[in-house]
Scaffold this motif. Structure first.
Motif, PDB file in Angstrom:
ATOM      1  N   LEU A 188     -40.709 -21.930 141.364  1.00 22.45           N
ATOM      2  CA  LEU A 188     -41.203 -22.145 142.719  1.00 22.45           C
ATOM      3  C   LEU A 188     -40.790 -21.005 143.646  1.00 22.45           C
ATOM      4  CD1 LEU A 188     -40.574 -25.975 143.166  1.00 22.45           C
ATOM      5  CD2 LEU A 188     -42.697 -24.816 142.518  1.00 22.45           C
ATOM      6  N   GLY A 189     -39.584 -20.516 143.479  1.00 21.15           N
ATOM      7  CA  GLY A 189     -39.121 -19.400 144.291  1.00 21.15           C
ATOM      8  C   GLY A 189     -39.900 -18.124 144.008  1.00 21.15           C
TER       9      GLY A 189
ATOM     10  N   ASP B 203     -35.272 -27.591 142.009  1.00 22.25           N
ATOM     11  CA  ASP B 203     -34.728 -26.317 141.530  1.00 22.25           C
ATOM     12  C   ASP B 203     -33.710 -25.735 142.506  1.00 22.25           C
ATOM     13  OD1 ASP B 203     -36.065 -26.304 139.154  1.00 22.25           O
ATOM     14  OD2 ASP B 203     -37.586 -24.824 139.735  1.00 22.25           O
ATOM     15  N   ALA B 204     -33.922 -25.924 143.803  1.00 24.58           N
ATOM     16  CA  ALA B 204     -32.950 -25.431 144.781  1.00 24.58           C
ATOM     17  C   ALA B 204     -31.609 -26.132 144.589  1.00 24.58           C
ATOM     18  CB  ALA B 204     -33.469 -25.644 146.199  1.00 24.58           C
TER      19      ALA B 204
ATOM     20  N   GLY C 113     -30.065 -24.839 141.335  1.00 23.86           N
ATOM     21  CA  GLY C 113     -29.494 -23.503 141.487  1.00 23.86           C
ATOM     22  C   GLY C 113     -28.133 -23.536 142.147  1.00 23.86           C
ATOM     23  N   ALA C 114     -27.990 -24.349 143.180  1.00 19.34           N
ATOM     24  CA  ALA C 114     -26.700 -24.467 143.870  1.00 19.34           C
ATOM     25  C   ALA C 114     -25.660 -25.124 142.972  1.00 19.34           C
ATOM     26  CB  ALA C 114     -26.883 -25.270 145.158  1.00 19.34           C
ATOM     27  N   ARG C 115     -26.091 -26.172 142.252  1.00 17.59           N
ATOM     28  CA  ARG C 115     -25.152 -26.873 141.371  1.00 17.59           C
ATOM     29  C   ARG C 115     -24.687 -25.948 140.235  1.00 17.59           C
ATOM     30  NH1 ARG C 115     -28.110 -30.836 140.225  1.00 17.59           N
ATOM     31  NH2 ARG C 115     -27.266 -32.294 141.771  1.00 17.59           N
ATOM     32  N   ALA C 116     -25.627 -25.193 139.659  1.00 19.66           N
ATOM     33  CA  ALA C 116     -25.269 -24.288 138.565  1.00 19.66           C
ATOM     34  C   ALA C 116     -24.306 -23.206 139.042  1.00 19.66           C
ATOM     35  CB  ALA C 116     -26.531 -23.658 137.981  1.00 19.66           C
TER      36      ALA C 116
ATOM     37  N   ARG D 174     -30.831 -24.445 134.952  1.00 18.79           N
ATOM     38  CA  ARG D 174     -31.941 -24.947 134.103  1.00 18.79           C
ATOM     39  C   ARG D 174     -33.069 -25.374 135.039  1.00 18.79           C
ATOM     40  NH1 ARG D 174     -27.158 -26.874 131.739  1.00 18.79           N
ATOM     41  NH2 ARG D 174     -27.280 -28.798 132.983  1.00 18.79           N
ATOM     42  N   PHE D 175     -33.926 -24.432 135.359  1.00 14.80           N
ATOM     43  CA  PHE D 175     -34.977 -24.688 136.322  1.00 14.80           C
ATOM     44  C   PHE D 175     -36.149 -25.436 135.677  1.00 14.80           C
ATOM     45  CE2 PHE D 175     -33.153 -20.664 138.168  1.00 14.80           C
ATOM     46  CZ  PHE D 175     -32.571 -21.287 139.270  1.00 14.80           C
TER      47      PHE D 175
END
Length: 258
Positions: free
Chosen positions: A203-204, A239-240, A243-246, A254-255
């Motif tokens: 998405l990004g 996904d946002a 991303g922050a959690r990863a 894992r998007f």
């Protein structure tokens, strides 16, 4: 049909990268109506398939494309898809990123296909340009519209009016070519670039391309508002959060594209 006789080949990799090959090496990968129709169908499927994130577009037989098949042109073919334009890509490219991998030559309509791609990897000995004026024709497959956006105006004028070939080294200096590869290595280098994109949040990536593509035509007073309309859904996506959690957990994200 034997896959080797199809005018365009599509190889879906497990890494999210689709490799599309213009497959008429006996005709220097020149574009006829069959190739345009096949390429347009593949590009539609590419945009619709959530497993695919980036396309690498290349040519078979050591060359990219010599442009319109002039023998087919004499039979009344124009090498266009009614919706997506020349070669099924120049008028309406995919929304997802496309990387051109150029070996040998990308001339006339072949160069217009390159200009429809988002990133370009070319072997250092490749020949590129728009020789249409030398053949009594005009480069109306998108090249005259794209070059002023991708190159300095005076260079675009030179390429269009002289019909001279341009080496990738010069186009790299001017910002059109991203990577100049050794001969025979353009596809490998393009795949490295494509896989780096495919690892990112879908998405990004899509929103970033949307803004970069559309913003040159925006009214400056409305640019921030229009950008917000395109990117705000990304900030609210799964996904946002992933991303922050990863990042916090010090692991690869894992998007999911959601």
């Amino acid at each position: 049909m034997n896959p080797s006789t199809e005018p365009v080949l599509a190889d879906k990799g497990e890494d999210g990268v689709l490799v599309v090959t213009l497959n008429r090496p006996e005709a220097r990968n020149a574009v006829n109506d069959a190739l345009a129709a096949a390429a347009a169908a593949i590009m539609r499927d590419f945009d619709a398939d959530p497993r695919l994130r980036v396309c690498v577009l290349t040519g078979a037989g050591g060359g990219f494309s010599a442009g319109l098949d002039l023998k087919a042109f004499l039979r009344g073919e124009v090498g266009e898809d009614p919706e997506r334009g020349f070669a099924g890509i120049t008028r309406v490219p995919p929304r997802k990123p496309v990387v051109a991998a150029v070996e040998g030559f990308a001339l006339a309509g072949g160069f217009e296909i390159v200009l429809a791609c988002d990133l370009v990897v070319a072997s250092r000995d490749a020949r590129m340009g728009l020789p249409e004026v030398r053949r009594g024709l005009v480069a109306d497959g998108g090249g005259l519209l794209q070059m002023p956006r991708r190159l300095p105006a005076n260079v675009a004028m030179e390429i269009a009016l002289t019909g001279a070939e341009v080496l990738p080294g010069r186009l790299h200096e001017l910002g059109l070519v991203n990577v100049v590869a050794e001969p025979g290595q353009a596809l490998d280098q393009a795949l490295i670039l494509a896989r780096a994109i495919a690892r990112n949040a879908p998405l990004g990536v899509l929103a970033s391309k949307d803004v970069l593509t559309a913003s040159p035509s925006w009214d400056p007073d409305q640019a921030w508002e229009r950008q917000h309309g395109l990117v705000s859904p990304v900030w609210k996506s799964d996904d946002a959060e992933e991303g922050a959690r990863a990042f916090a957990e010090k692991r690869a994200p894992r998007f999911s594209g959601r």
